[in-house]
Design a protein around this motif. Structure first.
Motif, short mmCIF file in Angstrom:
data_model
loop_
_atom_site.label_atom_id
_atom_site.label_comp_id
_atom_site.label_asym_id
_atom_site.label_seq_id
_atom_site.Cartn_x
_atom_site.Cartn_y
_atom_site.Cartn_z
N LEU A 206 4.47 10.40 4.60
CA LEU A 206 3.50 9.97 5.75
C LEU A 206 3.82 11.12 7.09
CD1 LEU A 206 5.91 6.64 7.03
CD2 LEU A 206 3.02 6.43 7.40
N ASN A 207 2.34 11.84 6.54
CA ASN A 207 2.74 13.03 7.17
C ASN A 207 0.97 12.99 8.10
OD1 ASN A 207 0.11 13.01 5.57
ND2 ASN A 207 1.10 14.72 4.28
N GLN A 208 1.38 12.04 8.42
CA GLN A 208 -0.35 12.08 9.65
C GLN A 208 0.27 11.15 10.47
OE1 GLN A 208 -2.10 14.88 10.96
NE2 GLN A 208 -1.76 15.37 8.63
N GLY A 209 1.90 10.17 11.03
CA GLY A 209 1.84 9.81 12.00
C GLY A 209 1.76 9.96 12.82
N GLY B 121 -1.53 4.39 9.83
CA GLY B 121 -2.47 2.87 9.82
C GLY B 121 -1.43 1.75 9.87
N SER B 122 -1.33 0.47 8.85
CA SER B 122 -0.66 -0.47 9.53
C SER B 122 0.91 -0.28 9.11
CB SER B 122 -0.86 -1.68 8.68
OG SER B 122 -1.40 -0.92 7.54
N TRP B 123 1.58 1.46 8.05
CA TRP B 123 2.82 1.11 7.47
C TRP B 123 3.78 1.66 8.71
CZ3 TRP B 123 4.72 5.24 4.15
CH2 TRP B 123 5.97 4.69 3.31
N LEU B 124 4.71 1.07 9.65
CA LEU B 124 5.47 0.88 10.60
C LEU B 124 6.76 1.39 10.20
CD1 LEU B 124 5.79 1.23 14.21
CD2 LEU B 124 6.69 -0.97 14.02
N GLN B 125 6.99 2.27 10.46
CA GLN B 125 8.77 2.92 10.33
C GLN B 125 9.76 2.96 12.29
OE1 GLN B 125 9.43 6.90 8.95
NE2 GLN B 125 8.36 7.18 7.32
N ASN C 155 0.56 -1.15 -0.23
CA ASN C 155 -0.22 -0.57 0.06
C ASN C 155 0.68 1.28 -0.47
OD1 ASN C 155 1.10 -0.50 2.59
ND2 ASN C 155 -0.75 -0.23 4.07
N TYR C 156 1.83 1.13 -0.11
CA TYR C 156 2.80 1.95 -0.26
C TYR C 156 3.50 2.35 -1.59
CZ TYR C 156 6.49 -1.41 1.16
OH TYR C 156 7.20 -2.42 1.09
N LYS C 157 3.46 1.68 -2.58
CA LYS C 157 3.62 1.52 -4.12
C LYS C 157 4.32 3.07 -4.63
CE LYS C 157 2.76 0.30 -8.78
NZ LYS C 157 2.17 -0.74 -9.77
N THR D 47 0.33 -11.60 3.12
CA THR D 47 -1.98 -10.72 2.96
C THR D 47 -1.68 -10.52 4.09
OG1 THR D 47 -2.18 -12.67 4.07
CG2 THR D 47 -2.01 -12.62 1.55
N GLY D 48 -2.68 -9.54 4.57
CA GLY D 48 -3.05 -8.54 5.38
C GLY D 48 -2.58 -7.17 5.27
N ASP D 49 -1.89 -6.91 6.48
CA ASP D 49 -2.25 -4.46 6.06
C ASP D 49 -0.62 -4.25 6.80
OD1 ASP D 49 -4.47 -4.40 4.85
OD2 ASP D 49 -5.14 -4.61 6.51
#
Length: 446
Positions: free
Chosen positions: A328-331, A396-400, A319-321, A369-371
């Motif tokens: 990630l401006n609203q992290g 969301g589901s993307w963690l840095q 989802n970060y293509k 699969t999954g987020d």
């Protein structure tokens, strides 16, 4: 395709759906298909009607396999330049053949890519006793095409696929795939856009691991040096018993130096992974998981294709293509994180730290699969939201996750057990209390 057989959690074809072989080409093929046929005709002018593999029910009519045709040509080779006779397989269907939205939703005209922008090819060494090409490469190509259609993850030269069984279903040592450029089929422009030709190259485990630790193009160039490992045209010999290290042990030093000076250009991997936020009582506050699914056990892995390592990820199965880290401006700041990997993904962690983080780069694990998406970020990477004060940031589901210079040595030391062979019992959990970070390595599912 039959998806019921698995080995080490990775799709393995033992009892595939039958493929119909037809020496037939439509009399009036659609424009995109006609363009590719003409390209093949220039290379094989004496094989205008090659044997083809096709499914009984077309994909747009509800059939399971997305490739309309796979042509199988008899390439005589060229002994003068060391090219042996071989079978040449070419797919038709990843690009837009029809231009009427029956398969691909949009057409870009001649200015953009046609469909997914590429077709697959494969070169298989011809046995002197063979009078017709084996059809298993067609099934292999259909499986890769199904994955591309399912995920949108396009393939490029330098990419690789972790497969974990003989490509032909045998006990062959070649159980993985690298992606190269077809030496005869150049980028061509059709009425529906441009088409690249990505050649599948059989590889053994040691070669796959070298791509992960260093880079795909470098390994392909080493394979080209010797006929036994494919030669200049990267022809796959399923009976090959030697790795590139067996053929030339000196490449160990070459690769070690390359990793030291260049690092790794692998920027992301699709893997079994998850992350969760832990509150002060170690209860789960947020959790993002990778869910098992048969087709997604294929590890399609992308290498970085841009020299600017600070900018873009290129894994289409995400989802970060084409998404910059700065987007990630609203992290959301996460105080305490628990990350979980399966062993295959975990084994890459030491090389992520050595080949990416130490070179000021980033690396992303995307759940099959999954987020869940997990990006480890070096301090030198620009555009990220993580900092020494906020080392974990999620959108969301993307963690840095920031791996700062002050933490790098400690993290590498704690993960030394991942150097092969892994002798520690699994699952194994490593915790850095002062960093509020926990990583668990689970065994690969059988």
């Amino acid at each position: 395709m039959n998806e019921s057989d698995h080995q080490n959690g990775v799709h393995c074809m033992r009892t595939p759906r039958s493929i119909t072989e037809v020496p037939y080409i439509p009399q009036t093929p659609p424009a995109g298909l006609a363009s590719l046929y003409m390209l093949c005709k220039r290379i094989y002018p004496d094989q205008c009607n090659p044997l083809q593999a096709t499914t009984v029910i077309k994909f747009w009519l509800g059939g399971p396999d997305p490739l309309d045709y796979i042509s199988m040509y008899n390439n005589p080779g060229d002994r003068m330049i060391g090219i042996p006779p071989h079978w040449h397989y070419i797919s038709f269907g990843l690009s837009d053949l029809h231009g009427d939205n029956r398969v691909h939703n949009t057409t870009n005209g001649s200015d953009g890519p046609s469909g997914f922008g590429f077709e697959l090819t494969f070169r298989l060494l011809k046995d002197s006793s063979e009078t017709s090409p084996p059809t298993w490469p067609a099934r292999l190509m259909q499986s890769l095409a199904k994955y591309v259609f399912k995920t949108g993850n396009t393939l490029y030269a330098g990419d690789h696929v972790s497969w974990h069984c003989g490509l032909d279903g045998s006990e062959s040592r070649l159980q993985h795939m690298l992606m190269g450029e077809d030496p005869q089929l150049q980028v061509t422009v059709t009425p529906h856009g441009s088409v690249r030709f990505v050649q599948i190259v059989g590889a053994c485990l040691e070669e796959l691991q070298t791509v992960q630790r260093w880079n795909g193009p470098g390994v392909l160039q080493i394979l080209k040096r010797h006929s036994v490992t494919g030669g200049s045209w990267l022809i796959t010999n399923m009976r090959r018993g030697e790795s590139m290290f067996d053929v030339d042990p000196s490449v160990h030093d070459e690769i070690t130096e390359g990793i030291k000076t260049e690092g790794s250009n692998l920027c992301g991997i699709s893997a079994h992974c998850s992350w969760e936020e832990l509150n002060n009582r170690c209860d789960k506050a947020l959790a993002y998981n990778s869910v098992e699914h048969s087709m997604n056990n294929l590890r399609i892995i992308n290498n970085s294709r841009a020299p600017n390592e600070d900018l873009k990820e290129t894994d289409g199965n995400s989802n970060y293509k084409s998404c910059e880290l700065s987007e990630l401006n609203q992290g959301q700041f996460i105080e305490n994180v628990h990350i979980t990997f399966n062993l295959e993904a975990g084994l890459l962690l030491p090389f992520v730290l050595k080949g990416r983080i130490r070179h000021g780069r980033h690396f992303t694990f995307k759940a099959l699969t999954g987020d869940a998406t997990i990006t480890f970020v070096a301090s030198a990477v620009s555009g990220s939201l993580v900092s020494e004060e906020k080392p974990f940031v999620a959108q969301g589901s993307w963690l840095q996750v920031l791996v700062s210079n002050s933490f790098l040595d400690s993290m590498e030391s704690s993960l030394k057990f991942l150097n092969e062979p892994v002798m520690e019992p699994l699952p194994k959990t490593v915790n850095w209390p002062d960093r509020n970070l926990t990583i668990t390595i689970n065994p690969d599912k059988l």
